[in-house]
Design an enzyme around this catalytic site. Structure first.
Site, PDB file in Angstrom:
ATOM      1  N   LYS A  35       0.834  -1.199   0.000  1.00  0.00           N
ATOM      2  CA  LYS A  35       0.000   0.000   0.000  1.00  0.00           C
ATOM      3  C   LYS A  35       0.872   1.254   0.000  1.00  0.00           C
ATOM      4  O   LYS A  35       0.609   2.221  -0.732  1.00  0.00           O
ATOM      5  CB  LYS A  35      -0.888  -0.027   1.263  1.00  0.00           C
ATOM      6  CG  LYS A  35      -1.976   1.015   1.290  1.00  0.00           C
ATOM      7  CD  LYS A  35      -2.699   1.026   2.622  1.00  0.00           C
ATOM      8  CE  LYS A  35      -3.736  -0.074   2.750  1.00  0.00           C
ATOM      9  NZ  LYS A  35      -4.366  -0.082   4.079  1.00  0.00           N
ATOM     10  N   LEU A 150     -15.490  12.553   7.767  1.00  0.00           N
ATOM     11  CA  LEU A 150     -15.512  12.549   6.304  1.00  0.00           C
ATOM     12  C   LEU A 150     -16.433  11.463   5.762  1.00  0.00           C
ATOM     13  O   LEU A 150     -16.626  10.413   6.369  1.00  0.00           O
ATOM     14  CB  LEU A 150     -14.108  12.391   5.730  1.00  0.00           C
ATOM     15  CG  LEU A 150     -13.307  11.103   5.955  1.00  0.00           C
ATOM     16  CD1 LEU A 150     -13.723   9.990   5.041  1.00  0.00           C
ATOM     17  CD2 LEU A 150     -11.824  11.403   5.759  1.00  0.00           C
ATOM     18  N   GLU A 152     -17.078   8.971   2.503  1.00  0.00           N
ATOM     19  CA  GLU A 152     -16.428   8.436   1.317  1.00  0.00           C
ATOM     20  C   GLU A 152     -17.106   9.052   0.093  1.00  0.00           C
ATOM     21  O   GLU A 152     -18.310   9.301   0.096  1.00  0.00           O
ATOM     22  CB  GLU A 152     -16.525   6.906   1.287  1.00  0.00           C
ATOM     23  CG  GLU A 152     -15.582   6.290   2.301  1.00  0.00           C
ATOM     24  CD  GLU A 152     -15.638   4.770   2.348  1.00  0.00           C
ATOM     25  OE1 GLU A 152     -15.956   4.147   1.324  1.00  0.00           O
ATOM     26  OE2 GLU A 152     -15.357   4.222   3.416  1.00  0.00           O
ATOM     27  N   PHE A 252     -30.602  12.503   3.999  1.00  0.00           N
ATOM     28  CA  PHE A 252     -30.569  11.201   4.679  1.00  0.00           C
ATOM     29  C   PHE A 252     -31.969  10.649   4.954  1.00  0.00           C
ATOM     30  O   PHE A 252     -32.186   9.905   5.891  1.00  0.00           O
ATOM     31  CB  PHE A 252     -29.706  11.251   5.956  1.00  0.00           C
ATOM     32  CG  PHE A 252     -28.274  10.862   5.657  1.00  0.00           C
ATOM     33  CD1 PHE A 252     -27.514  11.630   4.808  1.00  0.00           C
ATOM     34  CD2 PHE A 252     -27.724   9.699   6.178  1.00  0.00           C
ATOM     35  CE1 PHE A 252     -26.215  11.260   4.467  1.00  0.00           C
ATOM     36  CE2 PHE A 252     -26.428   9.317   5.846  1.00  0.00           C
ATOM     37  CZ  PHE A 252     -25.676  10.097   4.999  1.00  0.00           C
ATOM     38  N   CYS A 263     -18.577   2.005   8.107  1.00  0.00           N
ATOM     39  CA  CYS A 263     -18.766   2.854   9.288  1.00  0.00           C
ATOM     40  C   CYS A 263     -20.113   2.654   9.970  1.00  0.00           C
ATOM     41  O   CYS A 263     -20.169   2.136  11.085  1.00  0.00           O
ATOM     42  CB  CYS A 263     -18.596   4.315   8.893  1.00  0.00           C
ATOM     43  SG  CYS A 263     -16.984   4.629   8.162  1.00  0.00           S
ATOM     44  N   LYS A 266     -21.059  -0.997  11.556  1.00  0.00           N
ATOM     45  CA  LYS A 266     -20.229  -1.465  12.671  1.00  0.00           C
ATOM     46  C   LYS A 266     -20.232  -0.457  13.821  1.00  0.00           C
ATOM     47  O   LYS A 266     -20.118  -0.846  14.991  1.00  0.00           O
ATOM     48  CB  LYS A 266     -18.804  -1.804  12.219  1.00  0.00           C
ATOM     49  CG  LYS A 266     -17.959  -0.648  11.731  1.00  0.00           C
ATOM     50  CD  LYS A 266     -16.767  -0.348  12.602  1.00  0.00           C
ATOM     51  CE  LYS A 266     -15.902   0.726  11.972  1.00  0.00           C
ATOM     52  NZ  LYS A 266     -15.371   1.703  12.873  1.00  0.00           N
TER      53      LYS A 266
HETATM   54  C1  UGA Z   1     -20.520   7.920   7.226  1.00  0.00           C
HETATM   55  C2  UGA Z   1     -20.922   9.291   7.775  1.00  0.00           C
HETATM   56  O1  UGA Z   1     -21.891   9.894   6.907  1.00  0.00           O
HETATM   57  C3  UGA Z   1     -19.697  10.219   7.890  1.00  0.00           C
HETATM   58  O2  UGA Z   1     -20.069  11.456   8.463  1.00  0.00           O
HETATM   59  C4  UGA Z   1     -18.672   9.522   8.778  1.00  0.00           C
HETATM   60  O3  UGA Z   1     -17.486  10.303   8.896  1.00  0.00           O
HETATM   61  C5  UGA Z   1     -18.310   8.181   8.172  1.00  0.00           C
HETATM   62  O4  UGA Z   1     -19.495   7.364   8.067  1.00  0.00           O
HETATM   63  C6  UGA Z   1     -17.323   7.518   9.074  1.00  0.00           C
HETATM   64  O5  UGA Z   1     -17.678   7.137  10.198  1.00  0.00           O
HETATM   65  O6  UGA Z   1     -16.127   7.445   8.728  1.00  0.00           O
HETATM   66  P1  UGA Z   1     -19.969   6.983   4.783  1.00  0.00           P
HETATM   67  O7  UGA Z   1     -19.826   5.633   5.421  1.00  0.00           O
HETATM   68  O8  UGA Z   1     -18.961   7.429   3.791  1.00  0.00           O
HETATM   69  O9  UGA Z   1     -20.023   8.127   5.911  1.00  0.00           O
HETATM   70  O10 UGA Z   1     -21.375   6.945   4.035  1.00  0.00           O
HETATM   71  P2  UGA Z   1     -22.755   7.747   4.104  1.00  0.00           P
HETATM   72  O11 UGA Z   1     -22.768   8.825   3.104  1.00  0.00           O
HETATM   73  O12 UGA Z   1     -23.086   8.094   5.512  1.00  0.00           O
HETATM   74  O13 UGA Z   1     -23.752   6.618   3.617  1.00  0.00           O
HETATM   75  C7  UGA Z   1     -23.901   5.412   4.382  1.00  0.00           C
HETATM   76  C8  UGA Z   1     -24.900   4.504   3.761  1.00  0.00           C
HETATM   77  O14 UGA Z   1     -26.209   5.016   3.935  1.00  0.00           O
HETATM   78  C9  UGA Z   1     -24.738   4.237   2.273  1.00  0.00           C
HETATM   79  O15 UGA Z   1     -24.885   2.843   2.040  1.00  0.00           O
HETATM   80  C10 UGA Z   1     -25.868   5.033   1.646  1.00  0.00           C
HETATM   81  O16 UGA Z   1     -26.300   4.481   0.439  1.00  0.00           O
HETATM   82  C11 UGA Z   1     -26.930   4.921   2.725  1.00  0.00           C
HETATM   83  N1  UGA Z   1     -27.943   6.003   2.694  1.00  0.00           N
HETATM   84  C12 UGA Z   1     -27.566   7.289   2.872  1.00  0.00           C
HETATM   85  C13 UGA Z   1     -29.272   5.699   2.513  1.00  0.00           C
HETATM   86  O17 UGA Z   1     -29.646   4.511   2.360  1.00  0.00           O
HETATM   87  N2  UGA Z   1     -30.192   6.691   2.505  1.00  0.00           N
HETATM   88  C14 UGA Z   1     -29.858   7.987   2.686  1.00  0.00           C
HETATM   89  O18 UGA Z   1     -30.751   8.846   2.670  1.00  0.00           O
HETATM   90  C15 UGA Z   1     -28.503   8.292   2.866  1.00  0.00           C
END
Ligand code: UGA
Length: 436
Positions: A35, A150, A152, A252, A263, A266
């Site tokens: 990596k 953050l 992804e 959301f 994230c 878990k």
């Molecule tokens: C999430 C948090 O949003 C970040 O703020 C946090 O920093 C991060 O985890 C972390 O702990 O590191 P992330 O895992 O990148 O970020 O993804 P999200 O954008 O939160 O989406 C999570 C899941 O929810 C995805 O599978 C997405 O498709 C789903 N989702 C999101 C829905 O099903 N409906 C929604 O309205 C929004």
């Protein structure tokens, strides 16, 4: 400032590059030499928009280097801990092996005045224990906890211009760590980014509380989708209508196949495990419901697909659009999309899956699925199409064109992103989640 970042996964690699981009002198360290070699050559080991560009530009300035030797952290004044805290095998708690190993291996290289900054998501109480260990080492180094928020797909932007900064410190506003962190994040601080200075426990809890809230919001709307399904209501209109209330907000509230990734799933499980250890399991017992609502949505997608094909998918070709847990990512950790593909295959379907970025990661975990990077090849001869990751290119598919390719025009829109009227007008049987 001279900065080390220990752990160069999704979080650490972005953090290292972003810290160099804003002017610090950074060494990124990871035990995975392969990596490190890729990062040093300017090639991110995962897909994240904008990361390759800042890796290349920061490396060219000489301010960003990578190493697999922890001893190379020596001489940095600030050391970020950005290693993973996955779910333990056979349980719900967070596995702190990597965090403990990172701190223990770093400690012999610390000097008086150094600041160790935890960014990993940890169970409340972890920072206090680590601070004791660092203090016992007699190096004179201090600890702060500075959770990362953050997303992804937007990781570079979220790191360079965060919406808030949280500093968990031992001694309040006057703690020397506050001034050091303000210097680290000087650009964001100058741009009036809110800074919350708190104790360790609050800072640790802010992170898990934020993710628990987001997961709850998604499962709330998915629970409404379940009710909509037995009443003929439309959950997307419901979300729009309640979202106009600014106290609720529309973000959301997208009902669909639910949340996944490295994230949210878990983190809510680790939170329930930690609360139980603290004798407060009942306070967050609702997160178990949040988890179950979320997992039920995957079964709903399978059920709709099976029903649409007359009760069995055995021997039928199913085109699965999406493998990543969300668009603009190649991450398939706990991906609802990949789970649906695997379950359909387990029921005897001939699954052909496509995704703009996540095929390699999905194939490494599930070589039994069929993969193609060509959407038309996935659609060709399909008896059903299942949209499970809302990449813009999937939402933009022309239903009339797609209808000419498939054998049977059935589409299960597991992200509620398609224009149902347009797809029906093109002859499709359209099935959404929580929509009539
Ligand atoms: C999430 C948090 O949003 C970040 O703020 C946090 O920093 C991060 O985890 C972390 O702990 O590191 P992330 O895992 O990148 O970020 O993804 P999200 O954008 O939160 O989406 C999570 C899941 O929810 C995805 O599978 C997405 O498709 C789903 N989702 C999101 C829905 O099903 N409906 C929604 O309205 C929004």
């Amino acid at each position: 400032m001279k900065v080390s970042v220990i752990g160069c996964g999704y979080l650490g690699a972005v953090h290292a590059a972003a810290m160099a981009e804003v002017g610090h002198d950074v060494i990124g360290i990871d035990v995975d030499a392969d990596k490190i070699a890729r990062l040093a050559a300017g090639h991110p080991p995962f897909y994240e928009p904008g990361l390759a560009e800042i890796l290349t530009s920061a490396t060219a300035t000489g301010r960003l280097r990578f190493s697999s030797e922890i001893a190379d952290a020596r001489g940095s004044q600030v050391h970020f801990i950005a290693v993973g805290t996955p779910q333990v095998q056979g349980g719900y708690a967070a596995d702190l092996t990597y965090v403990n190993a990172a701190v223990d291996s770093l400690t012999p290289h610390l000097s008086e005045g150094d600041l160790v900054v935890g960014k990993s998501t940890v169970p409340v109480g972890t920072a206090a224990k680590l601070a004791e260990r660092i203090q016992a080492s007699g190096t004179g180094a201090r600890l702060a906890w500075n959770p990362e928020f953050l997303r992804e797909g937007f990781a570079v932007q979220d790191t360079v211009a965060p919406d808030r900064l949280v500093y968990g410190v031992a001694n309040g506003e006057g703690d020397p760590a506050v001034a050091i962190l303000n210097e680290i994040y000087a650009g964001a601080v100058a741009a009036n980014t809110p800074v919350v200075v708190a104790d360790y426990a609050t800072a640790e809890l802010v992170k898990v509380a934020a993710n628990a809230f987001l997961a709850t919001k998604i499962s709330f709307i998915n629970a409404m989708a379940e009710i909509a399904e037995v009443t003929g209501a439309d959950v997307t209109k419901l979300a729009d209508a309640i979202g106009y209330d600014t106290r609720i907000g529309r973000r959301f509230l997208n009902a669909g196949v639910g949340f996944g990734g490295g994230c949210l799933p878990k983190d809510i499980r680790a939170f329930t495990a930690r609360a139980e250890e603290l004798g407060r399991g009942e306070s967050v017992a609702f997160l178990k419901e949040v988890d179950q609502i979320n997992l039920r949505r995957r079964q709903r997608v399978i059920y709709l697909t099976v029903q649409a094909l007359g009760g069995s998918v055995y021997g039928k070709k199913v085109a699965v659009l999406g493998l990543a847990f969300k668009p603009h990512s190649d991450d398939v950790r706990d991906s609802p999309a990949l789970d649906v593909a695997v379950q359909l295959r387990g029921l005897g379907a001939e699954v052909v899956a496509t995704d703009p970025q996540a095929i390699a990661n999905a194939r490494a975990r599930h070589p039994q699925l069929g993969y193609t990077d060509d959407v038309s090849a996935a659609l060709q001869g399909a008896h059903a199409v299942v949209l499970v990751t809302e990449w813009p290119e999937f939402s933009a598919i022309d239903p009339e064109w797609a209808a000419t390719l498939v054998s049977v025009p059935v589409v299960v829109d597991a992200r509620n992103r398609l224009d149902a009227d347009a797809w029906r007008a093109a002859g499709w049987q359209y099935l959404g989640l929580g929509r009539p």
